[in-house]
Design an enzyme around this catalytic site. Structure first.
Site, PDB file in Angstrom:
ATOM      1  N   LYS A 122      42.040  42.697  36.583  1.00  0.00           N
ATOM      2  CA  LYS A 122      40.848  42.105  36.393  1.00  0.00           C
ATOM      3  C   LYS A 122      39.373  43.170  35.673  1.00  0.00           C
ATOM      4  O   LYS A 122      38.760  42.703  35.161  1.00  0.00           O
ATOM      5  CB  LYS A 122      40.106  41.766  37.775  1.00  0.00           C
ATOM      6  CG  LYS A 122      39.897  42.846  38.812  1.00  0.00           C
ATOM      7  CD  LYS A 122      39.250  42.255  40.106  1.00  0.00           C
ATOM      8  CE  LYS A 122      40.061  42.698  41.109  1.00  0.00           C
ATOM      9  NZ  LYS A 122      40.303  44.167  41.638  1.00  0.00           N
ATOM     10  N   LYS A 148      43.845  56.701  37.081  1.00  0.00           N
ATOM     11  CA  LYS A 148      42.564  56.234  37.114  1.00  0.00           C
ATOM     12  C   LYS A 148      41.597  57.400  36.399  1.00  0.00           C
ATOM     13  O   LYS A 148      40.688  56.944  35.938  1.00  0.00           O
ATOM     14  CB  LYS A 148      42.029  55.689  38.459  1.00  0.00           C
ATOM     15  CG  LYS A 148      42.731  54.385  38.781  1.00  0.00           C
ATOM     16  CD  LYS A 148      41.857  53.582  39.856  1.00  0.00           C
ATOM     17  CE  LYS A 148      42.169  52.151  39.708  1.00  0.00           C
ATOM     18  NZ  LYS A 148      41.389  51.429  40.857  1.00  0.00           N
ATOM     19  N   LYS A 195      50.428  45.355  34.455  1.00  0.00           N
ATOM     20  CA  LYS A 195      50.099  44.161  35.203  1.00  0.00           C
ATOM     21  C   LYS A 195      48.724  43.637  34.818  1.00  0.00           C
ATOM     22  O   LYS A 195      47.833  44.266  34.298  1.00  0.00           O
ATOM     23  CB  LYS A 195      50.036  44.858  36.736  1.00  0.00           C
ATOM     24  CG  LYS A 195      48.784  45.266  37.177  1.00  0.00           C
ATOM     25  CD  LYS A 195      48.811  45.575  38.857  1.00  0.00           C
ATOM     26  CE  LYS A 195      47.681  46.438  39.381  1.00  0.00           C
ATOM     27  NZ  LYS A 195      46.389  45.979  39.834  1.00  0.00           N
TER      28      LYS A 195
HETATM   29  N1  AQP Z   1      48.889  41.421  38.383  1.00  0.00           N
HETATM   30  C1  AQP Z   1      48.901  41.109  39.687  1.00  0.00           C
HETATM   31  N2  AQP Z   1      50.031  40.482  40.155  1.00  0.00           N
HETATM   32  C2  AQP Z   1      50.213  40.342  41.454  1.00  0.00           C
HETATM   33  N3  AQP Z   1      49.282  40.691  42.440  1.00  0.00           N
HETATM   34  C3  AQP Z   1      48.446  41.718  42.145  1.00  0.00           C
HETATM   35  N4  AQP Z   1      47.405  42.220  42.447  1.00  0.00           N
HETATM   36  C4  AQP Z   1      46.410  42.741  41.767  1.00  0.00           C
HETATM   37  N5  AQP Z   1      46.896  42.311  40.530  1.00  0.00           N
HETATM   38  C5  AQP Z   1      48.052  41.887  40.669  1.00  0.00           C
HETATM   39  C6  AQP Z   1      47.191  42.052  44.169  1.00  0.00           C
HETATM   40  O1  AQP Z   1      45.827  41.613  44.577  1.00  0.00           O
HETATM   41  C7  AQP Z   1      45.454  42.589  45.879  1.00  0.00           C
HETATM   42  C8  AQP Z   1      44.220  43.019  45.468  1.00  0.00           C
HETATM   43  O2  AQP Z   1      44.370  43.741  44.179  1.00  0.00           O
HETATM   44  P1  AQP Z   1      42.837  44.627  43.497  1.00  0.00           P
HETATM   45  O3  AQP Z   1      42.854  44.090  42.235  1.00  0.00           O
HETATM   46  O4  AQP Z   1      41.829  44.557  44.297  1.00  0.00           O
HETATM   47  O5  AQP Z   1      43.491  46.015  43.521  1.00  0.00           O
HETATM   48  P2  AQP Z   1      44.364  46.495  42.225  1.00  0.00           P
HETATM   49  O6  AQP Z   1      45.235  45.827  41.781  1.00  0.00           O
HETATM   50  O7  AQP Z   1      44.854  47.980  42.778  1.00  0.00           O
HETATM   51  O8  AQP Z   1      42.973  46.975  41.267  1.00  0.00           O
HETATM   52  P3  AQP Z   1      42.202  47.829  41.466  1.00  0.00           P
HETATM   53  O9  AQP Z   1      42.489  49.106  40.691  1.00  0.00           O
HETATM   54  O10 AQP Z   1      41.419  48.188  42.703  1.00  0.00           O
HETATM   55  O11 AQP Z   1      40.955  47.125  40.446  1.00  0.00           O
HETATM   56  P4  AQP Z   1      40.916  46.884  38.951  1.00  0.00           P
HETATM   57  O12 AQP Z   1      41.442  45.485  38.866  1.00  0.00           O
HETATM   58  O13 AQP Z   1      39.608  47.225  38.630  1.00  0.00           O
HETATM   59  O14 AQP Z   1      41.841  47.736  38.467  1.00  0.00           O
HETATM   60  C9  AQP Z   1      46.501  43.698  45.946  1.00  0.00           C
HETATM   61  O15 AQP Z   1      47.560  42.903  46.910  1.00  0.00           O
HETATM   62  C10 AQP Z   1      47.450  43.495  44.770  1.00  0.00           C
HETATM   63  O16 AQP Z   1      48.666  43.617  44.723  1.00  0.00           O
END
Ligand code: AQP
Length: 326
Positions: free
Chosen positions: A197, A114, A194
């Site tokens: 968002k 990150k 993956k």
């Molecule tokens: N692509 C995915 N497929 C399956 N499960 C997913 N999750 C996230 N993306 C996928 C699951 O959703 C929960 C919350 O994830 P998150 O988006 O808040 O956290 P993250 O994936 O780690 O993303 P970041 O880094 O905080 O934010 P962004 O999206 O800005 O990069 C988790 O249970 C995750 O497994």
């Protein structure tokens, strides 16, 4: 007193909730509601580990809260709240920070990836301590984790053990909860990554608030396989990802889906996939708009959710303060 195991999870409002968040997290939470004491959080304190627009962040927080409810989480069965509304998260994070070694934080691989894309703030560096707090504050026994979060659950367990050894047994030791149906959904344009968002390319993800036309356009442009195969033998192929989405949403068996659509080709499969996705999204969106119409009702639910959360977290925090000598 509830005899159910406590399960904690949350999504970070760093973009709009995606189909990946739904399949991999929120849909599972809803299915778990009767069997676990579920605590589900909008983790806005995590979101600010990277730069956010304050106006957009606040909007997204309420969108997430409304979407959690629209997806089927109910305040009667689960504790649903907004992380920054409960100050106990900041308080315990400080105590745990004072138990965390600089070296062990430096080994966290998510910070390394990150910090290539974002400012390397201390908050981004120490974010796993906040995640440990989220889990330990509620005496969580089960944490649904994707592969990318396994390292953070390990450090949570290390911190719990270190604290318990030094100050007495206060924290429950959390375990990873691996739901049988939760699948990892990949980027529609780059199936090696993956679905995320905060990706700069909106064609790479489907959000829970996309219109039917947007869903159709994104699925029609989604990467498949240059040779028209359904079963490519590669885990990270575009078509494999689309079949995963189809199976996760319908509950159908993978080989059954492949046998059904292979003779008909990608166009028929993609049209059917759009129908399956919209059959989930349209009712969620209707409920979402219903919740969004009455902001004071949403605020009331979030306030009650936070009070419920704080009732639980205060018990842990009081023991921690007593143990460390405050
Ligand atoms: N692509 C995915 N497929 C399956 N499960 C997913 N999750 C996230 N993306 C996928 C699951 O959703 C929960 C919350 O994830 P998150 O988006 O808040 O956290 P993250 O994936 O780690 O993303 P970041 O880094 O905080 O934010 P962004 O999206 O800005 O990069 C988790 O249970 C995750 O497994």
């Amino acid at each position: 007193m509830s005899l159910q195991s406590t399960l904690f999870s949350g999504c970070s409002p760093s973009g709009t909730l995606t189909l990946g968040n739904y399949i991999g997290a929120v849909k599972q939470w809803v299915q778990c509601q009767d069997d676990y004491d579920g605590i589900y959080c909008v983790v806005d304190m995590h979101a600010i580990t990277v730069k956010q627009d304050p106006y957009l962040l606040r909007q997204r927080v309420w969108d997430f809260y409304a979407l959690y409810l629209a997806c089927g989480l109910t305040p009667d069965k689960s504790t649903i709240f907004i992380q920054s509304h409960n100050p106990h998260h900041s308080e315990l994070t400080w105590v745990l920070s004072c138990l965390t070694m600089f070296g062990e934080m430096s080994r966290m691989t998510q910070f390394k990836s990150k910090s290539r894309k974002h400012e390397s703030t201390v908050g981004l560096f120490t974010y796993p301590i906040l995640m440990a707090t989220d889990i330990l504050l509620y005496q969580t026994s089960l944490v649904p984790v994707g592969k990318d979060q396994v390292q953070h659950l390990e450090i949570t367990r290390d911190l719990a053990e270190r604290f318990n050894n030094r100050y007495g047994s206060i924290f429950t030791m959390p375990e990873a909860y691996l739901p049988t149906e939760g699948a990892k959904v990949m980027d529609l344009q780059d199936p090696g990554k993956k679905m995320d968002k905060s990706s700069p390319n909106p064609k790479s993800y489907i959000t829970l608030l996309d219109t039917p036309d947007e869903v159709r356009a994104k699925i029609s442009k989604a990467i498949t396989d240059s040779q028209g195969r359904f079963d490519t033998g590669e885990e990270l192929s575009g078509i494999n990802n689309l079949v995963t989405i189809y199976c996760s949403l319908t509950g159908e068996d993978r080989s059954f889906v492949i046998n059904q659509f292979e003779p008909q080709g990608y166009k028929v499969f993609k049209d059917s996939l759009v129908d399956v996705i919209l059959a989930h999204l349209v009712p969620i969106q209707e409920r979402y708009h219903h919740y969004k119409e009455d902001h004071s009702y949403l605020e009331q639910l979030a306030k009650e959710g936070c009070e419920k959360a704080m009732g639980k977290s205060k018990v842990t925090l009081d023991k921690v303060k007593e143990a460390v000598g405050f």
